[in-house]
Motif scaffolding. Structure first.
Motif, short mmCIF file in Angstrom:
data_model
loop_
_atom_site.label_atom_id
_atom_site.label_comp_id
_atom_site.label_asym_id
_atom_site.label_seq_id
_atom_site.Cartn_x
_atom_site.Cartn_y
_atom_site.Cartn_z
N LYS A 1 173.72 68.44 66.02
CA LYS A 1 172.66 67.67 66.69
C LYS A 1 172.13 68.41 67.91
CE LYS A 1 173.91 63.03 65.10
NZ LYS A 1 174.29 61.65 65.50
N ALA A 2 173.00 69.13 68.59
CA ALA A 2 172.56 69.91 69.76
C ALA A 2 171.64 71.06 69.32
CB ALA A 2 173.78 70.47 70.49
N ILE A 3 172.00 71.71 68.20
CA ILE A 3 171.15 72.79 67.68
C ILE A 3 169.80 72.23 67.25
CG2 ILE A 3 170.94 74.54 65.87
CD1 ILE A 3 174.00 74.70 65.85
N ALA A 4 169.82 71.09 66.56
CA ALA A 4 168.57 70.46 66.13
C ALA A 4 167.72 70.05 67.32
CB ALA A 4 168.89 69.24 65.26
N ALA A 5 168.37 69.60 68.39
CA ALA A 5 167.63 69.20 69.59
C ALA A 5 166.92 70.40 70.22
CB ALA A 5 168.57 68.55 70.60
N ILE A 6 167.55 71.57 70.17
CA ILE A 6 166.92 72.79 70.70
C ILE A 6 165.69 73.14 69.86
CG2 ILE A 6 167.22 75.27 71.03
CD1 ILE A 6 170.18 74.70 71.64
N ALA A 7 165.84 73.07 68.53
CA ALA A 7 164.71 73.36 67.64
C ALA A 7 163.56 72.41 67.90
CB ALA A 7 165.16 73.27 66.19
N GLU A 8 163.88 71.13 68.08
CA GLU A 8 162.84 70.12 68.34
C GLU A 8 162.17 70.37 69.68
OE1 GLU A 8 162.43 65.29 67.93
OE2 GLU A 8 164.30 66.12 68.76
N SER A 9 162.96 70.74 70.68
CA SER A 9 162.42 70.96 72.02
C SER A 9 161.41 72.11 72.04
CB SER A 9 163.56 71.25 73.00
OG SER A 9 163.06 71.58 74.28
N TYR A 10 161.70 73.18 71.27
CA TYR A 10 160.81 74.33 71.24
C TYR A 10 159.71 74.19 70.17
CZ TYR A 10 163.59 77.10 74.47
OH TYR A 10 164.22 77.57 75.60
N GLY A 11 159.76 73.11 69.42
CA GLY A 11 158.73 72.90 68.42
C GLY A 11 158.83 73.82 67.23
N TRP A 12 160.03 74.28 66.91
CA TRP A 12 160.20 75.18 65.77
C TRP A 12 160.12 74.37 64.47
CZ3 TRP A 12 165.18 77.48 68.29
CH2 TRP A 12 164.79 78.33 69.34
N ARG A 13 159.17 74.72 63.62
CA ARG A 13 158.98 73.99 62.38
C ARG A 13 159.80 74.58 61.22
NH1 ARG A 13 157.59 70.82 65.30
NH2 ARG A 13 159.47 70.05 64.28
#
Length: 233
Positions: free
Chosen positions: A162-174
């Motif tokens: 979930k922490a890794i996913a939160a980083i991806a979401e924060s940077y807008g990585w699709r």
């Protein structure tokens, strides 16, 4: 970055290696401890002794052992630790666990160190009703709910996704490419990571699995292959 090894050892002493030892003591029937005159309980310790973590864990387990009995000198029932080196090898770990169970007649095993080794040792524990107490086998595929003789004292790796996913979401990585090693550790984590990324609308178009014995040239070659796929996409 310099690391104070003494501080690091104290950190480990007060975290995972001491916990399995105290857990074994607490699990043992109290009426046996109260009534026995002098009873030695054989307990297996299975670690990669030549690895940094294994060496430190072994030292910390023995420190916890001596500290416990110094604080409880009246205990007539004592654990008798039988240590084996798994030598960073799954087959060696399984053989050592079998030897501890069949010849040493251990009542529990602390370890082994890696998730891949743990899968085989857990099966042996289930067959012989021997608890396997692990502080470092963190693969989500090793489930205590499915194996009643497996006791995990550390969070499994799915707690990180979930922490890794939160980083991806924060940077807008699709889109993300997952690079992982072909071990129990890597294979067990990837499904949970993919689910967590999809939950934040991040797709995984490619996956790259790396053999843990790969040399640097093979890893560079694989990264170049992924780079070309990314460019074409």
């Amino acid at each position: 970055m310099c690391v104070n090894m003494l501080s690091l050892q104290k950190h480990y002493l007060h975290s995972f290696p001491s916990l399995p030892f105290y857990l074994v003591v607490c699990l043992w029937p109290l009426h046996v401890m109260a009534t026995a005159r002098e009873v030695m309980i054989p307990i297996g310790v299975l670690l990669d002794l030549n690895s940094p973590i294994g060496s430190m864990a072994n030292s910390c387990i023995w420190i916890a052992y001596h500290d416990f009995y110094e604080q409880h000198p009246g205990f007539r029932t004592r654990l008798d630790l039988r240590t084996r080196d798994s030598d960073r090898d799954t087959v060696t770990a399984a053989y050592a666990a079998s030897d501890l169970i069949s010849k040493e007649k251990v009542k529990a095993i602390i370890g082994p160190q890696t998730s891949e080794q743990a899968r085989f040792v857990i099966n042996l524990g289930r067959e012989h009703n021997i608890p396997i107490i692990s502080f470092s086998a963190t693969s989500p595929s090793l489930s205590a709910t499915r194996t009643r003789m497996f006791i995990r004292t550390a969070p499994n790796d799915s707690s990180q996704v979930k922490a890794i996913a939160a980083i991806a979401e924060s940077y807008g990585w699709r889109e993300l490419i997952i690079v992982y090693e072909n071990t129990e550790y890597g294979n067990g984590l990837v499904p949970h990571l993919v689910d967590a990324l999809e939950a934040v609308d991040t797709k995984v178009p490619f996956r790259s699995v790396i053999d843990p014995n790969s040399d640097e040239s093979h890893i560079v070659e694989e990264l170049e292959r992924l780079k070309q796929k990314s460019i074409r996409g």
